[in-house]
Design an enzyme around this catalytic site. Sequence first.
Site: not given
Length: 355
Positions: A45, A96, A210, A195, A171
């Site tokens: 970006r 995303s 995670s 995934p 999503k």
Amino acid sequence: MSTADPTVSPARQGAVLVTGGTGFVGSHSVVRLVSEGYRTRVTVREPGQRADVVAALRQAEVDPAGRLEFAVADLATDHGWQDAMEGVSHVLHHASPFPTTPPETEDEIVLPARDGALRVISAARTAGVPRVVMTSSYAAVGYTLKPDDHYSEADWTDPDTEGLPAYHKSKVLAERAAWDYVRAHGDIELTVINPTGIFGPQLGERPSASVGLVRRMLAGQMPVVPIMYFGVVDVRDVVDLHLRAMVHPKAAGERFLAVGGPSVSLFGMAQILREHFPSAAGLLPSAELTAEQVREAAKTTPALRDAAALQGRIPVISNEKARSVLGWEPRDIRETIVATAYSQLRQGLDLPDGR
């Protein structure tokens, strides 16, 4: 083992464009691509993010050797994408939005995810790129619960499912929009990877959500966990599946679930860590909330809404399609969880005995 077409040297192909190259999956993708000899172009970006990508390669001890390029392009605007696609033969679209806190409105995350995916695919199509491999999520597959709790690529989460978190909805809608676009135009191929929970070695300074779970467990910050079963997959295997999908003729027009094995609970994950890091036993979660307790707590604690949506059920998630079509062989989930923990020790996390 390389997944590239053995008849065509990666060095002779066009560049592979990677979006989201500073993220967990993206950084591992860049490492894998560069190490296999692909000319790799990463979108950022802003120019300052280049340093994060270079640092990840350095941490992985991979020398870019002139194979790393950058392009400045933002998913929120059209500017820069056509230049980014110049000379590109493959696109891995990982980027995303992932909120660290629940957004005030769904559109804050849904619109960037959907519009960003369409912007990337449209730019690739205009540039003549034959295929885009897009990272979606199990969130787009298995959050509308089924009586038998068995899930495959044929399943879709209903975006109108009651209590569905905004990220999960983003999503679903981004992936559906991508498929609709490709069907409407017909002159570009799409492959989607879905995934489950992605764990494994951390590259860079910031742990993913995670990986952060494992770190918090080992740091004694999660004495109690909600009952929640989910799929686990190693980030290195997620990248491997993307690269297989990038070059395999049978991957066009297909979705592939990425899961390493049977679903595990947060408490089960803590048990695996307890076995391998006994000095941390007193820090790891010692109790599990019931499904009813989770439902009640989720009313005032947004972070528990994901667990509440799953109602303590144990999803059976198939990876047969990725295995049979693409020859994918993921790591055992225990290996992945332990590797995640060791990466946190390398990142400076201290256990009681210094391990």
